[in-house]
Design an enzyme around this catalytic site. Structure first.
Site, short mmCIF file in Angstrom:
data_model
loop_
_atom_site.label_atom_id
_atom_site.label_comp_id
_atom_site.label_asym_id
_atom_site.label_seq_id
_atom_site.Cartn_x
_atom_site.Cartn_y
_atom_site.Cartn_z
CG HIS A 100 -43.04 14.44 25.68
ND1 HIS A 100 -42.45 15.30 24.79
CD2 HIS A 100 -44.17 13.98 25.07
CE1 HIS A 100 -43.18 15.37 23.68
NE2 HIS A 100 -44.22 14.58 23.83
CG ASP A 135 -32.91 -11.80 33.99
OD1 ASP A 135 -33.32 -11.34 35.07
OD2 ASP A 135 -33.17 -12.96 33.61
NE ARG A 189 -23.05 -11.87 16.56
CZ ARG A 189 -23.57 -13.09 16.65
NH1 ARG A 189 -24.28 -13.59 15.62
NH2 ARG A 189 -23.40 -13.84 17.73
CD GLN A 229 -22.34 -10.10 27.96
OE1 GLN A 229 -21.49 -10.89 27.51
NE2 GLN A 229 -23.26 -9.54 27.18
N GLY A 265 -35.96 -5.80 20.51
CA GLY A 265 -36.67 -7.07 20.43
C GLY A 265 -35.81 -8.15 19.80
CG ASP A 287 -38.84 17.68 19.81
OD1 ASP A 287 -38.34 16.79 19.10
OD2 ASP A 287 -38.42 18.85 19.84
CB SER A 316 -33.38 -2.81 27.90
OG SER A 316 -33.88 -4.01 28.46
CG ASN A 317 -30.66 -7.70 23.27
OD1 ASN A 317 -31.68 -7.74 22.60
ND2 ASN A 317 -29.59 -8.41 22.97
#
Length: 499
Positions: A469, A366, A308, A395, A441, A473, A416-417
């Site tokens: 579920h 967010d 990057r 964004q 994370g 599986d 979701s970051n």
């Protein structure tokens, strides 16, 4: 007494008014030049002493007056079963002139923000709602006075209004060239001081597109500006060029809590749940019916971090900010090709599974309005650069509360970051009708062992998966995660599967 029937008398003899007219019965009067016509089903009764006829052929003198019609512009159905919206911003005020396609207001539903545009040319006479009030579909939003000679509005939408002087009416008319453009395009033109009348539109009905604005800028400046004004174009540096860099602080930065003054009102406050918060209540209530299971792992992003850094200057030269998310999204799409059950949906009766052809991968954001999840469409046929460009657009629109319904619907898989705020692990909640979601994370520099048993510095990120579920599986989720992990830990492997 003298009785005049307009069906017979189309012109009046010239006369001079000496005394006041009494006992006048008029229901509706239309002006034509300076002569008044009275509907045939009504008669006007005047005192015969009120008039003194003369032999001179002069018309009855009146001041020029214009009489318009008030159209109650109703809030139309904006789709998705939405019946009410919150008025967030008015772009006009009472007395303003508007043309067709001019922005009237911005409303927010529980799914998206929508800009309402005018269908008429005229003058705003009444705003039916204040800011943050609830407006209902099918109810009047504003009253617009239109020129009756240019067209008659539907009967139920027209109400009578007092006459207005011709001079005042002429002063408030909008003159000039009409342009068709979305609010986002108008905002882009305004931020770059571009007059839309000078831009040639290439869209349907000569509508001005974002590409038209960028092309216009390129002709003036010689460079293509990015869609978002916050992004800057930075050309990649050659090896011969050196740029002084600030010394890096190797010490760990500890976040400092933001102190805010405590205001104690002494009273509890109750407010209605509206907008995106209302959508969150509805979606999360439906998500409680899904039996979740979780799977966690850690990813070594050392090679991806280096890649990057090498690609960032090239992306910046094209006006695109390149984050890690485009790589995460593309790797997920490649994994979904091998495990399509994760890109599926289950019907309410749990009888049928629909495998989605498109990979519309959502990205949780967010914002000041709350949690929103726009999605990047057709990731399976998009390059990493195209994904990055689309993320920049989403964004920018999300920050400006301008995301449309199309941007917020149709998702098939979500990432979701949460790491951009903090934290390593999370228990992500599935967004129905999707069947899987991943929470990413923060990236941490941690010691790890290589194959020779040597300690090295690694860029580690944790991922937390949640899946439905009922149809997925644990083994399937683990295999998908391992494939996604391999693409990110060895970015060169993605080249073998890219299309």
């Amino acid at each position: 007494m003298l009785i005049f029937f307009p069906a017979v008398y189309r012109t009046f003899p010239a006369f001079t008014l000496h005394e006041s007219i009494s006992n006048v019965c008029v229901h509706h009067i239309r002006s034509c030049s300076s002569i008044r016509f009275i509907k045939s089903k009504y008669a006007c009764v005047f005192d015969k002493s009120a008039f003194n006829f003369s032999h001179q052929q002069r018309l009855f003198r009146t001041s020029a007056v214009s009489h318009g019609q008030i159209v109650q512009f109703k809030l139309s159905d904006i789709g998705e079963g939405i019946t009410e919206v919150t008025v967030k911003e008015w772009y006009i005020k009472e007395g303003d002139s508007v043309s067709q396609f001019d922005s009237i207001c911005e409303v927010q539903s529980d799914k998206a923000s929508v800009t309402i545009t005018s269908r008429y040319d005229g003058i705003i006479r009444k705003l039916h709602y204040n800011l943050d009030e609830i407006a209902y579909v099918g109810k009047p939003l504003v009253d617009i006075e239109i020129d009756a000679s240019k067209g008659v509005a539907p009967e139920e939408d027209v109400v009578e209004t007092p006459a207005m002087s011709h001079e005042e009416h002429t002063h408030q008319e909008i003159k000039g060239h009409k342009t068709l453009a979305t609010p986002a395009v108008r905002r882009l033109a305004m931020e770059n001081n571009i007059k839309l009348s000078e831009v040639i539109g290439t869209g349907k009905d000569n509508r001005i597109l974002k590409e038209d604005i960028l092309s216009f800028l390129a002709k003036q400046t010689g460079a293509i500006l990015p869609p978002s004004p916050k992004a800057e174009i930075i050309a990649p540096l050659s090896k011969s060029e050196t740029v002084p860099t600030a010394p890096k602080d190797k010490a760990r930065k500890i976040p400092i809590p933001i102190s805010r003054p405590v205001v104690f009102s002494g009273k509890d406050k109750t407010e209605p749940i509206t907008g995106f918060h209302k959508a969150m209540v509805k979606t999360m209530s439906a998500a409680l019916k899904i039996p979740h299971f979780g799977y966690c792992d850690e990813i070594d992003l050392t090679h991806l971090v280096q890649l990057r850094e090498e690609l960032k200057p090239l992306a910046q030269s094209r006006g695109v900010k390149l984050s890690f998310m485009p790589f995460f999204i593309k790797a997920a799409s490649l994994g979904l090709l091998q495990y399509p059950i994760l890109n599926a949906s289950l019907d309410e009766g749990c009888q049928n599974v629909t495998y989605k052809a498109s990979h519309n991968i959502g990205v949780a954001m967010d914002t000041e309005q709350g949690l929103i999840v726009p999605n990047v469409k057709n990731v399976q046929v998009s390059s990493i650069f195209e994904i990055a460009s689309e993320l920049n657009r989403l964004q920018a629109l999300g920050s400006a509360s301008q995301l449309g319904t199309n941007d917020l619907t149709g998702g098939t898989f979500t990432l979701s970051n949460i790491g951009t705020i903090g934290g390593t692990y999370a228990k992500a909640v599935i967004l129905p009708p999707e069947v899987a979601i991943g929470a990413l994370g923060k990236i941490q520099v941690l010691p790890r062992f290589n194959g020779k048993g040597e300690v090295f510095k690694a860029q580690i990120m944790n991922v937390s998966w949640s899946a439905d579920h009922r149809i997925i599986d644990g083994a399937t989720m683990a295999r998908f995660s391992n494939l996604w992990k391999s693409y990110l830990e060895n970015p060169a492997l993605m080249l073998l599967d890219l299309k």
